[in-house]
Design a protein around this motif. Structure first.
Motif, PDB file in Angstrom:
ATOM      1  N   ASP A  91      36.269 -24.746  11.207  1.00 58.32           N
ATOM      2  CA  ASP A  91      36.726 -23.378  10.934  1.00 58.32           C
ATOM      3  C   ASP A  91      37.002 -23.175   9.446  1.00 58.32           C
ATOM      4  OD1 ASP A  91      36.518 -22.791  13.610  1.00 58.32           O
ATOM      5  OD2 ASP A  91      38.660 -23.090  14.030  1.00 58.32           O
ATOM      6  N   ASP A  92      37.604 -24.173   8.795  1.00 58.72           N
ATOM      7  CA  ASP A  92      37.851 -24.081   7.353  1.00 58.72           C
ATOM      8  C   ASP A  92      36.538 -23.980   6.586  1.00 58.72           C
ATOM      9  OD1 ASP A  92      40.555 -24.233   7.796  1.00 58.72           O
ATOM     10  OD2 ASP A  92      40.713 -26.382   7.300  1.00 58.72           O
ATOM     11  N   GLN A  93      35.573 -24.822   6.961  1.00 57.96           N
ATOM     12  CA  GLN A  93      34.267 -24.766   6.303  1.00 57.96           C
ATOM     13  C   GLN A  93      33.595 -23.423   6.547  1.00 57.96           C
ATOM     14  OE1 GLN A  93      32.023 -28.122   7.698  1.00 57.96           O
ATOM     15  NE2 GLN A  93      33.015 -29.550   6.287  1.00 57.96           N
ATOM     16  N   ALA A  94      33.741 -22.887   7.752  1.00 55.94           N
ATOM     17  CA  ALA A  94      33.139 -21.585   8.062  1.00 55.94           C
ATOM     18  C   ALA A  94      33.791 -20.488   7.229  1.00 55.94           C
ATOM     19  CB  ALA A  94      33.284 -21.278   9.546  1.00 55.94           C
ATOM     20  N   GLN A  95      35.106 -20.547   7.052  1.00 54.79           N
ATOM     21  CA  GLN A  95      35.784 -19.544   6.228  1.00 54.79           C
ATOM     22  C   GLN A  95      35.355 -19.646   4.767  1.00 54.79           C
ATOM     23  OE1 GLN A  95      39.942 -20.171   6.959  1.00 54.79           O
ATOM     24  NE2 GLN A  95      39.947 -18.951   8.850  1.00 54.79           N
ATOM     25  N   LYS A  96      35.240 -20.887   4.259  1.00 56.69           N
ATOM     26  CA  LYS A  96      34.788 -21.070   2.876  1.00 56.69           C
ATOM     27  C   LYS A  96      33.355 -20.572   2.715  1.00 56.69           C
ATOM     28  CE  LYS A  96      37.751 -25.042   1.942  1.00 56.69           C
ATOM     29  NZ  LYS A  96      37.801 -26.496   1.748  1.00 56.69           N
ATOM     30  N   ALA A  97      32.509 -20.904   3.684  1.00 55.69           N
ATOM     31  CA  ALA A  97      31.120 -20.455   3.624  1.00 55.69           C
ATOM     32  C   ALA A  97      31.049 -18.936   3.733  1.00 55.69           C
ATOM     33  CB  ALA A  97      30.302 -21.101   4.740  1.00 55.69           C
ATOM     34  N   SER A  98      31.892 -18.353   4.563  1.00 62.04           N
ATOM     35  CA  SER A  98      31.919 -16.893   4.708  1.00 62.04           C
ATOM     36  C   SER A  98      32.321 -16.234   3.393  1.00 62.04           C
ATOM     37  CB  SER A  98      32.887 -16.506   5.819  1.00 62.04           C
ATOM     38  OG  SER A  98      32.981 -15.114   5.929  1.00 62.04           O
ATOM     39  N   ALA A  99      33.297 -16.820   2.717  1.00 62.77           N
ATOM     40  CA  ALA A  99      33.711 -16.281   1.417  1.00 62.77           C
ATOM     41  C   ALA A  99      32.583 -16.399   0.400  1.00 62.77           C
ATOM     42  CB  ALA A  99      34.958 -17.009   0.916  1.00 62.77           C
ATOM     43  N   LYS A 100      31.900 -17.537   0.391  1.00 63.58           N
ATOM     44  CA  LYS A 100      30.771 -17.718  -0.524  1.00 63.58           C
ATOM     45  C   LYS A 100      29.652 -16.741  -0.197  1.00 63.58           C
ATOM     46  CE  LYS A 100      31.429 -22.610  -1.627  1.00 63.58           C
ATOM     47  NZ  LYS A 100      30.872 -23.962  -1.531  1.00 63.58           N
ATOM     48  N   ASP A 103      30.588 -13.317  -1.496  1.00 70.48           N
ATOM     49  CA  ASP A 103      30.394 -13.267  -2.952  1.00 70.48           C
ATOM     50  C   ASP A 103      28.916 -13.182  -3.293  1.00 70.48           C
ATOM     51  OD1 ASP A 103      33.118 -13.427  -3.312  1.00 70.48           O
ATOM     52  OD2 ASP A 103      33.120 -15.596  -3.731  1.00 70.48           O
ATOM     53  N   PHE A 104      28.097 -13.975  -2.605  1.00 67.48           N
ATOM     54  CA  PHE A 104      26.659 -13.957  -2.862  1.00 67.48           C
ATOM     55  C   PHE A 104      26.067 -12.587  -2.545  1.00 67.48           C
ATOM     56  CE2 PHE A 104      22.271 -14.537  -1.385  1.00 67.48           C
ATOM     57  CZ  PHE A 104      21.712 -15.069  -2.531  1.00 67.48           C
ATOM     58  N   VAL A 105      26.502 -11.998  -1.437  1.00 64.75           N
ATOM     59  CA  VAL A 105      26.002 -10.666  -1.060  1.00 64.75           C
ATOM     60  C   VAL A 105      26.415  -9.639  -2.101  1.00 64.75           C
ATOM     61  CG1 VAL A 105      26.277  -8.818   0.647  1.00 64.75           C
ATOM     62  CG2 VAL A 105      25.828 -11.139   1.406  1.00 64.75           C
ATOM     63  N   LYS A 106      27.673  -9.740  -2.573  1.00 66.03           N
ATOM     64  CA  LYS A 106      28.150  -8.801  -3.589  1.00 66.03           C
ATOM     65  C   LYS A 106      27.337  -8.944  -4.882  1.00 66.03           C
ATOM     66  CE  LYS A 106      32.536  -8.348  -3.572  1.00 66.03           C
ATOM     67  NZ  LYS A 106      33.971  -8.645  -3.750  1.00 66.03           N
ATOM     68  N   GLU A 107      27.108 -10.193  -5.315  1.00 65.45           N
ATOM     69  CA  GLU A 107      26.319 -10.432  -6.517  1.00 65.45           C
ATOM     70  C   GLU A 107      24.878  -9.979  -6.317  1.00 65.45           C
ATOM     71  OE1 GLU A 107      26.686 -14.594  -7.350  1.00 65.45           O
ATOM     72  OE2 GLU A 107      28.825 -14.452  -7.763  1.00 65.45           O
ATOM     73  N   SER A 108      24.332 -10.250  -5.148  1.00 65.66           N
ATOM     74  CA  SER A 108      22.955  -9.840  -4.865  1.00 65.66           C
ATOM     75  C   SER A 108      22.827  -8.321  -4.868  1.00 65.66           C
ATOM     76  CB  SER A 108      22.486 -10.400  -3.521  1.00 65.66           C
ATOM     77  OG  SER A 108      22.429 -11.804  -3.574  1.00 65.66           O
ATOM     78  N   ASN A 109      23.801  -7.641  -4.291  1.00 66.65           N
ATOM     79  CA  ASN A 109      23.753  -6.176  -4.296  1.00 66.65           C
ATOM     80  C   ASN A 109      23.818  -5.622  -5.709  1.00 66.65           C
ATOM     81  OD1 ASN A 109      23.470  -5.928  -1.538  1.00 66.65           O
ATOM     82  ND2 ASN A 109      25.661  -5.757  -1.158  1.00 66.65           N
ATOM     83  N   SER A 110      24.619  -6.247  -6.576  1.00 62.19           N
ATOM     84  CA  SER A 110      24.674  -5.780  -7.972  1.00 62.19           C
ATOM     85  C   SER A 110      23.347  -6.060  -8.677  1.00 62.19           C
ATOM     86  CB  SER A 110      25.838  -6.422  -8.717  1.00 62.19           C
ATOM     87  OG  SER A 110      25.657  -7.811  -8.840  1.00 62.19           O
TER      88      SER A 110
END
Length: 169
Positions: A91-100, A103-110
């Motif tokens: 679950d911790d890894q999933a939360q970290k991956a979800s956060a990454k 961030d990746f989606v936000k950067e990709s959208n920009s």
């Protein structure tokens, strides 16, 4: 015990098959068949062990106290369910991956917005065949031929390198 039993496969095989490269499809199908066989064997067993008819054994065995002893020992026996030590880590890894991923989606959208702005800018330009030299200079000052950026005829980049070598010698 009922909450510990898995009633069906939690794997979405169709979604997984879409992500697997063609070269590994055979290994995926082999893995899926092994998983299905395991699940089939697990589901073939009853959810709870069959009940023992202790009265039947007491009536058939000469020493009923021995049956009572077995019954007490059997009922006292508790097989511990393995502790779940890894779900919290997953679950911790999933939360970290979800956060990454966010961030990746936000950067990709920009980056997409910047690329769309650049495409809109390029689409707004006149076609190069209709541009004058002044319009080309305004659109691309770094590539335009000017007094600050002189070139030798025929004005191709590969010819400019040869011209630079001739001028320096």
């Amino acid at each position: 015990m009922a909450s510990k039993r898995i009633a069906q496969s939690a794997v979405n095989w169709a979604a997984l098959a879409e992500r697997v490269p063609e070269s590994q499809k055979i290994m995926l199908s082999s893995f899926k068949s092994k998983s299905d066989n395991y699940l089939r064997r697990v589901l073939a067993n009853p959810e709870a062990p069959p009940k023992i008819d202790w009265a039947f054994y007491k009536s058939r065995i000469a020493l009923p106290s021995m049956v009572d002893t077995f019954q007490k020992q059997y009922e006292a026996l508790k097989v511990p369910y393995p502790a779940d030590n890894y779900s919290s880590q997953v679950d911790d890894q999933a939360q970290k991956a979800s956060a990454k991923i966010k961030d990746f989606v936000k950067e990709s959208n920009s980056r997409i917005e910047a690329a769309q702005a650049e495409v809109a800018k390029i689409n707004a330009l006149l076609p190069y065949s209709e541009m004058t030299m002044e319009e080309f200079y305004e659109a691309h000052p770094e590539h335009a031929i000017s007094a600050a950026n002189p070139t030798a005829w025929p004005h191709h980049p590969e010819d400019q390198k040869a011209a630079e070598n001739v001028e320096h010698h």
